[in-house]
Design a protein around this motif. Structure first.
Motif, PDB file in Angstrom:
ATOM      1  N   ILE A 168      38.438  37.717  37.396  1.00 24.96           N
ATOM      2  CA  ILE A 168      38.338  36.271  37.121  1.00 24.96           C
ATOM      3  C   ILE A 168      39.720  35.635  37.125  1.00 24.96           C
ATOM      4  O   ILE A 168      39.930  34.542  37.666  1.00 24.96           O
ATOM      5  CB  ILE A 168      37.613  36.025  35.781  1.00 24.96           C
ATOM      6  N   GLU A 169      40.680  36.334  36.548  1.00 28.69           N
ATOM      7  CA  GLU A 169      42.052  35.806  36.499  1.00 28.69           C
ATOM      8  C   GLU A 169      42.619  35.639  37.905  1.00 28.69           C
ATOM      9  O   GLU A 169      43.330  34.670  38.193  1.00 28.69           O
ATOM     10  CB  GLU A 169      42.929  36.749  35.669  1.00 28.69           C
TER      11      GLU A 169
ATOM     12  N   THR B 117      33.784  31.249  39.722  1.00 30.45           N
ATOM     13  CA  THR B 117      34.986  31.981  39.317  1.00 30.45           C
ATOM     14  C   THR B 117      35.707  32.636  40.488  1.00 30.45           C
ATOM     15  O   THR B 117      36.831  33.126  40.324  1.00 30.45           O
ATOM     16  CB  THR B 117      34.640  33.086  38.302  1.00 30.45           C
TER      17      THR B 117
ATOM     18  N   ARG C 136      40.692  35.243  40.513  1.00 29.66           N
ATOM     19  CA  ARG C 136      39.691  34.468  41.242  1.00 29.66           C
ATOM     20  C   ARG C 136      39.249  35.176  42.520  1.00 29.66           C
ATOM     21  O   ARG C 136      39.017  34.557  43.570  1.00 29.66           O
ATOM     22  CB  ARG C 136      40.189  33.044  41.559  1.00 29.66           C
TER      23      ARG C 136
ATOM     24  N   LEU D 247      29.142  34.142  36.616  1.00 32.73           N
ATOM     25  CA  LEU D 247      30.378  34.172  37.403  1.00 32.73           C
ATOM     26  C   LEU D 247      30.454  33.082  38.454  1.00 32.73           C
ATOM     27  O   LEU D 247      31.452  32.990  39.180  1.00 32.73           O
ATOM     28  CB  LEU D 247      30.507  35.548  38.085  1.00 32.73           C
TER      29      LEU D 247
END
Length: 274
Positions: free
Chosen positions: A126-127, A172, A129, A169
């Motif tokens: 997620i960080e 994201t 992407r 998600l």
């Protein structure tokens, strides 16, 4: 997502579908992180593959072990681009013929293991992407037959995990793919005696595929960003009928499944999960 240059972590990589996925991803130019409890088999596979293959022995159903695994991967300077939740176990057996411990083990691997592994690595994705969570599931997650209560319910939980991830998600940059498999020509029935007798006759219309064919379907699904992959036309029909004609689907599986009075009790000791 092309796999060349990516890092793919595969659970249950010591045999069967997991081993085949490791081979297929590695052949596409990916770095593969091989995860299972059996370190000896993992090391043999890594030695065969050579460069871009790394071993991380871990019981993926143990929260502490999964945490240590994630720390080790990061300490080695590796970022997981694709997580393949493949580890699974469980006999096809009536609920009263399974011990409480066995039922808990069937819930732990695959479902709890996939939940823990996803939590351990999805934050980094997620960080960045970018990334993909892959869930390897069974056709019983679409069509349930008699005599596989613990196994079937765990596979439905996996289906729920995949659907929840797809929702959670969204936006994201991280995707989720569920692979729905029929029978694969692995050592499953040898390792889980008594299970094959519980396969409904109608389910035999779905062709058996090899681990290599399953792995190719998984890798293509990842590369094409597919949300759901069902490798054979016959299994696609089973999945379609379970959604659109559930009463007929359920009745045919029950009608051609093993009768309770005729079922043979399987041995008490299940196989150790990979």
């Amino acid at each position: 997502m092309k796999l060349v240059g990516r890092t793919v972590l595969i659970t249950g990589a010591s045999s069967g579908i997991g081993e085949a996925v490791a081979r297929a991803a590695h052949a596409r130019g990916a770095t593969v992180l091989l995860v299972a409890r059996g370190e000896t088999k993992l090391k043999a596979l890594a030695a065969e593959l050579g460069i871009r293959a790394h071993v991380y022995a871990c019981d993926v159903g143990d929260p502490e072990a999964v945490g240590l695994l994630a720390e080790s991967v990061r300490a080695d300077g590796r970022s997981v681009d694709v997580l393949v939740n493949n580890a699974g176990s469980g006999r096809w057996v009536s609920i009263e013929d399974a011990s409480p411990e066995e039922l808990l083990d069937m819930a732990k691997v695959p479902y709890v293991a996939a939940l823990l592994m996803t939590r351990a690595f999805v934050g980094d994705m997620i960080e960045r992407r970018s990334g993909r969570i892959v869930t390897v599931n069974s056709g019983v997650s679409r069509a349930v037959w008699p005599g596989a209560v613990g196994y079937a319910s765990a596979r439905w939980a996996l289906r729920g995990l995949d659907l929840a991830l797809k929702s959670d998600l969204r936006g994201t940059g991280v995707g989720a793919t569920e692979i729905v498999m029929g029978t694969v020509s692995s050592s499953y029935f040898e390792n889980n005696p008594g299970s094959e007798e519980h396969l409904p006759k109608i389910a035999r219309m779905v062709p058996v595929i090899t681990p290599a064919a399953a792995a190719e379907a998984i890798c293509r699904g990842i590369e094409r960003g597919r949300g759901t992959v069902i490798p054979t036309a016959q299994l696609k029909w089973v999945a379609w009928s379970s959604q659109h004609m559930p009463r007929m689907n359920h009745f045919m599986l029950w009608l051609t499944g093993a009768r309770r009075s005729a079922r043979r009790r399987a041995p008490v000791s299940p196989a150790t999960p990979s």
